[in-house]
Design a protein around this motif. Sequence first.
Motif, short mmCIF file in Angstrom:
data_model
loop_
_atom_site.label_atom_id
_atom_site.label_comp_id
_atom_site.label_asym_id
_atom_site.label_seq_id
_atom_site.Cartn_x
_atom_site.Cartn_y
_atom_site.Cartn_z
N SER A 1 0.82 -1.21 0.00
CA SER A 1 0.00 0.00 0.00
C SER A 1 0.85 1.25 0.00
CB SER A 1 -0.89 -0.01 1.26
OG SER A 1 -1.66 1.18 1.32
N SER A 2 0.30 2.32 -0.55
CA SER A 2 0.86 3.64 -0.31
C SER A 2 0.65 3.96 1.16
CB SER A 2 0.15 4.68 -1.18
OG SER A 2 -1.22 4.75 -0.84
N GLY A 3 1.48 4.83 1.69
CA GLY A 3 1.28 5.25 3.08
C GLY A 3 -0.08 5.89 3.27
N ALA A 4 -0.51 6.66 2.29
CA ALA A 4 -1.76 7.41 2.42
C ALA A 4 -2.96 6.49 2.65
CB ALA A 4 -1.99 8.28 1.18
N ASN A 5 -3.03 5.37 1.92
CA ASN A 5 -4.18 4.49 2.12
C ASN A 5 -4.22 3.92 3.54
OD1 ASN A 5 -5.98 4.33 -0.21
ND2 ASN A 5 -4.15 3.71 -1.34
N LEU A 6 -3.04 3.72 4.14
CA LEU A 6 -3.01 3.24 5.53
C LEU A 6 -3.44 4.37 6.48
CD1 LEU A 6 0.29 1.16 5.45
CD2 LEU A 6 -2.07 0.39 5.04
N THR A 7 -2.96 5.56 6.22
CA THR A 7 -3.38 6.72 7.02
C THR A 7 -4.91 6.86 6.98
OG1 THR A 7 -1.33 7.97 6.69
CG2 THR A 7 -3.31 9.25 7.13
N HIS A 8 -5.47 6.75 5.77
CA HIS A 8 -6.92 6.96 5.65
C HIS A 8 -7.72 5.81 6.27
CE1 HIS A 8 -6.84 10.68 3.35
NE2 HIS A 8 -5.76 10.22 2.76
N ASP A 9 -7.14 4.61 6.27
CA ASP A 9 -7.78 3.49 6.97
C ASP A 9 -7.83 3.78 8.47
OD1 ASP A 9 -8.79 0.67 7.03
OD2 ASP A 9 -6.94 0.30 8.12
N LEU A 10 -6.72 4.25 9.00
CA LEU A 10 -6.66 4.55 10.43
C LEU A 10 -7.57 5.73 10.77
CD1 LEU A 10 -2.81 4.15 10.97
CD2 LEU A 10 -4.62 2.62 11.82
N LEU A 11 -7.56 6.73 9.92
CA LEU A 11 -8.41 7.91 10.15
C LEU A 11 -9.85 7.50 10.39
CD1 LEU A 11 -8.09 11.22 9.58
CD2 LEU A 11 -9.50 10.62 7.61
N GLU A 12 -10.33 6.55 9.60
CA GLU A 12 -11.71 6.12 9.78
C GLU A 12 -11.87 5.27 11.05
OE1 GLU A 12 -14.07 4.87 6.52
OE2 GLU A 12 -13.28 6.38 5.15
N SER A 13 -10.88 4.45 11.33
CA SER A 13 -10.96 3.63 12.55
C SER A 13 -10.95 4.51 13.80
CB SER A 13 -9.81 2.64 12.61
OG SER A 13 -9.97 1.65 11.63
N PHE A 14 -10.33 5.65 13.70
CA PHE A 14 -10.26 6.57 14.85
C PHE A 14 -11.48 7.49 14.89
CE2 PHE A 14 -5.31 6.42 14.58
CZ PHE A 14 -5.31 5.15 15.15
N GLY A 15 -12.44 7.26 14.04
CA GLY A 15 -13.68 8.03 14.12
C GLY A 15 -13.86 9.07 13.03
#
Lengths: 310, 310, 310, 310
Positions: A81-95
Motif C-alpha cells: 500500500s501507499s502510506g496514504a491508504n493506511l493513514t486513511h484506513d486509520l483515520l476512519e478507525s479513529f472516528g
Amino acid sequence: MKIEHMNIEPGMTTLQLIEEMGKSGVLGAGRIYRATKLLAELISDEETTIFLSIAGPMVPGGLRKIIRDLIDAGHVDVLISSGANLTHDLLESFGGSHYRDHDETDEELCQMGMGRIGDIYTKSEDFEIFEKKISTILEEIAGKRDQLNIREFITEIGNHVDDPESIIHTANKKNVPIYAPGIIDCMLGLQLWMFTQENQLTLDAAGDMHELSDIVFGSKKVAAVILGGGLPKHYALASNLLTGGVDSAIQVTLDRSEAGSLGGAPLEEAKSWAKAKCESRLVSVIGDATIIFPMMVAGALEMVNKEKGV
Amino acid sequence: MKIEHMNIEPGMTTLQLIEEMGKSGVLGAGRIYRATKLLAELISDEETTIFLSIAGPMVPGGLRKIIRDLIDAGHVDVLISSGANLTHDLLESFGGSHYRDHDETDEELCQMGMGRIGDIYTKSEDFEIFEKKISTILEEIAGKRDQLNIREFITEIGNHVDDPESIIHTANKKNVPIYAPGIIDCMLGLQLWMFTQENQLTLDAAGDMHELSDIVFGSKKVAAVILGGGLPKHYALASNLLTGGVDSAIQVTLDRSEAGSLGGAPLEEAKSWAKAKCESRLVSVIGDATIIFPMMVAGALEMVNKEKGV
Amino acid sequence: MKIEHMNIEPGMTTLQLIEEMGKSGVLGAGRIYRATKLLAELISDEETTIFLSIAGPMVPGGLRKIIRDLIDAGHVDVLISSGANLTHDLLESFGGSHYRDHDETDEELCQMGMGRIGDIYTKSEDFEIFEKKISTILEEIAGKRDQLNIREFITEIGNHVDDPESIIHTANKKNVPIYAPGIIDCMLGLQLWMFTQENQLTLDAAGDMHELSDIVFGSKKVAAVILGGGLPKHYALASNLLTGGVDSAIQVTLDRSEAGSLGGAPLEEAKSWAKAKCESRLVSVIGDATIIFPMMVAGALEMVNKEKGV
Amino acid sequence: MKIEHMNIEPGMTTLQLIEEMGKSGVLGAGRIYRATKLLAELISDEETTIFLSIAGPMVPGGLRKIIRDLIDAGHVDVLISSGANLTHDLLESFGGSHYRDHDETDEELCQMGMGRIGDIYTKSEDFEIFEKKISTILEEIAGKRDQLNIREFITEIGNHVDDPESIIHTANKKNVPIYAPGIIDCMLGLQLWMFTQENQLTLDAAGDMHELSDIVFGSKKVAAVILGGGLPKHYALASNLLTGGVDSAIQVTLDRSEAGSLGGAPLEEAKSWAKAKCESRLVSVIGDATIIFPMMVAGALEMVNKEKGV
C-alpha cells in the motif's frame, strides 16, 4: 474468431454483464472480461499467492470495505500500500470520515480546514483526532522496541486498532502482511517523524525485503493485482525478480505509457526485467479503479461461486 | 456528506453494483452512478427527446445490439452516427462480421486483406460483399431520386435492409431518424462516390438541418447521450443551439480536455455556447464506452423497471 | 485580452519560440510560456529555494546532463528523486549505458538480458558491474557507520563516485541534498538489501525529515519543480506543509486528474492541504517531460541571461 | 545504440534544441526529433504532395499564421480542415478576435455572450458580424450557382475574403484546395442552412472525392501531417486508399488508443487498411499541438535552410 454483440437484460448480475462483454472480447469490454476471469482463477487456485497493490485514493474513494473483505475472505495474501491508504484506513478507525459534495475553491477549503483529493474531502479535525490516537500508539510501540521494519511497524499499529472494518486490523487478524515502502510520505509518516523528534523509534527502510523474499520463494505461484501505479506497483512486481517474476498480473490504471512512467507502463514490460515470467498471464484494464475494481471483484466472486456450484 | 464504502456481494445485479458506487459517490464511482440515474430518468420521462451520438468503433466493438435494442424499445429518438458505424452495421447485415484474436503485424494484416481498429479486425472479402450489395441499393435509390438529404439517404438504404438486428433497419421501423453529417468519410461514402462517377445522386450536406431543427423545436426537453467525440458529439449538442441548448447530457470518453479538442471537452463548456442550458444536468464518465455504456444501460433499465414495480 | 497568432522564423531561439507561444497564451502554448517565465524568475530570485523532483525515466531518457548542469549552476537547491533515477545515474558513472532502437519482444529482451522502459533499454552486464561497484561502496560505508538517514546514504555513495557527469557527484560538490524516500524500490535498494543479509547497515526511513524541515523553515520562499508524479512529487510538496506550503510550483505530467491519482492531481489541490500557499503561483504543463523540460530550461536560461544583459 | 544526454545552452536555436532531443532519441524527445526530421525532408522533397489536416482549436489557439505561412511558402499542398477552423479563420478576417484570461463560469459566459473552448473565448458580437458578412457572400455565391462541391464552396468564400492573414485567402492565392467534409457542423454550416431556408444553394457532400482522387493519383508521393483527430485525420488518410496509402505521416495528438477511437489510433493501424503504405514512415508525437507543431515547424524550416546552406 467472430465478435458477438452484447445483450443487456435489466436485472442481469454483474457476472452476466461481464460475460456479455466477453462475447465482444475486444477493447475495454474484452479487457475487463479477461481480468475478471483471471481474478476468479487466482482466487480459486490454492497454489497462488496474491499480492494486492494499492496506490491512489482507494480507501478514501470507497474501496476500503472491498479490500478488507478480500483480505478477510483469504483472497489477498500480501498487501502493498501507499502510506496514504493506511493513514486513511486509520483515520476512519479513529472516528474520522471522508466527505463529498463540496464546491468550495481550494483556497476556501484550506481556510475551512479541508483537504481535497479530486472530489473527495477530508477534515482537519479528523486528522487532529488521528494525531492524538497515533501518538499514543507510537508511544506504546516505542515502549517495546526502538527499531522495526516497516511491516512490523504497521502490524504493531494494527494491534492497537480494534475496528473490524479496518484493513490493517483485518490483515493482522488474517496474518496478511502489509508492506508500505513509501510509508514516510503521508500523515502517518509525518506523525512518526514528529514523535522521533523526542523519542527513539527507527524504521528500517530495507528491513522488509528478507521477509518479502521468503514469501516469494515460498510461493508456488505469485499473482499481482495492481490498482494504480507508484511505489506499490513496482514493489509488487520487483519483489518477484529473484524468482523470475510473477506468474500473472492484473492492473487497473488511467495512466498512459508513452512518456515511460511506471504507472502507465504496460505489464508486458515487466517480462523484460524478469519481474513477470515470459509465460505469465497479464491483463491491463484502462479505467478508473473505483468503477473497474468493484465490478471485477463482484464478477470474479460470482464466477468462483458458480464454479463451486454455490 | 460522508462517503460510504461499497459492499460487494457475489450475484449482485448491475444496478445493485452501481448503487454501491453511488454510496461512495466520488471519482469514477460517483460519475457512473449519476450517469445511470440520469439515464433512467431520461428513459422514464415521456417529455424528453433522447439524442444518442456514436463515434468510435461502437458497432464493431460489440454495442450494435444494445443500440438497436434501445431504439427498438423507444429509448432513443434521434441517432447521430459517424459514417463508419453505419457502414459496419450494414456490413453485418450483408453477411459480414468483425473479428478478434489476431496477432499479425499491420503489414501482414494488409497482405491478408484485413483491416484493424484497435484489437478489432475486418476482412476485405466482407467489404467486397458490402460493395456489391450497396451498389445495387444505390442503383435502386438513384432510380427514384437524384438528390437527397443525408438522413433520407440512410432511410432509403434502411428500406433495403431486411435484418431485424440492424440499427438502420430498426431505426426505420421505429421512425427514428439517423443523421450522419460526416457520412462521406467511410466505406459507404467511398461507394457512393464511385457510384456517382457514372450516375447522378447528390447528397445535400446541409439538407438535414431543417428537419433536425423541427425536432428540436418540437421537443419539450432534449437530452444528449454521447459516446465518443467527433462530429456526432458536436452535432448532437449544436443542433440544440437555437432553443438554448440541451436539458441534460451524458458523455462517455477517454479523451482529455487540456488541448481543447472537442472529444475531450467537458460538457459544461457547452453551456457557454448555449448548446446546453445553464440549468442542465450534465454527467461525464471517463472510461472506455464498451465497458461504461453497457453497464450504464443495464443499470438504467433495471432502475426503470424497479420504479415501475416490474 | 486578444489572442495573437504565433510567428515562426527559421533559426529562432528557443526563447523566441516560447515567447511566440506566449502571444497566443492559451492551451499548451500558454502553459509552457507561463512555466518558462516562472522558472526564469525562480532561478533569478536569490530568496527562493528550488526543489526539483524527478520520477519516471528522466536519467535514462536523456535528462541527466540537464539536471546535473542545473545543480552545478546553483539553480537547484534540493533534489528529490525516485530510487531508479539514482540507480541509473550510478549505472552510467560505473561505465554502463542506456540503449535505444531495439525491436525485440519483451520475452526476447529477457533472454538477451535486456530490460525495457518504454523505448529505452538496459543491459544486465551493465547492472552486473553496477552490483560489483556498489557492493564495494556499501562495504566502505558500513565500515564507518551502521545506521544512516537516506540522504546521508546517498551522500556517502556520492563520495565514492568520481564522475563529473554524475548527478549525485555534482550534488555533493554543490552541497545539494538528495532525498529519495522510496530508495528501497530500485536496483540500489535491492543491492542494499542483499548486502544487509550478512552486514549491518540500517537506513532510517524517517530520518531525513528533520533536515528537510530545517531547509524549509530556513527558506524565505520555496518553489517546487516537479517532473512526473509518485513519491517525489508528493514529498516535494508535503515537506512544505508545516510552513503553509510552497510559494510556487511547476509540474510536467501526462497523467490525468479524474481518478484521483497523485501524479495527475492539479497543483491547485495542494492549496487545500496547505502544501501550496493560497497565493502561490502554480503552472501545470501537460506533456512528455523529455520534450517539455529541456524546452523550458533552455527558454528560462535564455530569459535569465537576457534580463542580466548577457 | 547508446542514448546520449541532451545539453542545453541558453540562446540555442529551436533546431539545436530538437537535435539535442535527437541525441537522446527515446520517449517524446525521440518522437519530436524524428517528426521534425521527416517534416524537413517532406518540405524539401519536390515529389511529395503534403496534406495538412487540422482538427481542434488550431486557429483559435494561435496557429493561424503558422498554417497560413506554410501554405504561402508552398509547404502545404492540400488542407483538410474541420468546419470550425474555417469559421474561426473567417471570423478574424471579418474583424473578430479570440480572447483569453477570463475566469467566469460557463453560465456567466453564456450571459455575457461568450463561448468557451478550453481557455479560449469568443464574443457573440464577433459572430454577429460574421453572420452579416457571410450572408452577403452566400447571396453572391448563390447568384452564380445553385450547387457546389464543398471545396468549391470554400474557394468561392475565399474569393470574397481580402485578408492576407487568412488561411482561406492564402490557400486560394496559392491554389491550395481546402476540403472540409464536416463543414456543416460549425457556425458557417449553420449560416448556410439558414440561408437555404429561403434560397437555393446545395453543397454536394460527395462531390469533392473526384477531385481529391485526381490529386492523389497525380502525386508521386503523398505525406499527411495530422493535427488532432476527427474527420480531417481520417479523410487525409482514407483519400489515399485507392493508391495503397500515404508514403509518410506525422500526427500530433493527446488522444489515446485503447478505446479504439480514430483520434488516438496509432498511424501504424492505417497500414492494415492500405491508407498508409507498408514501407511508409510514420511518426506520432504525443502532446499538445500548440506546443509541438510550432516547435516542429521552426525546427524543420531551420533544417531545410541549413541543408540549402541558407
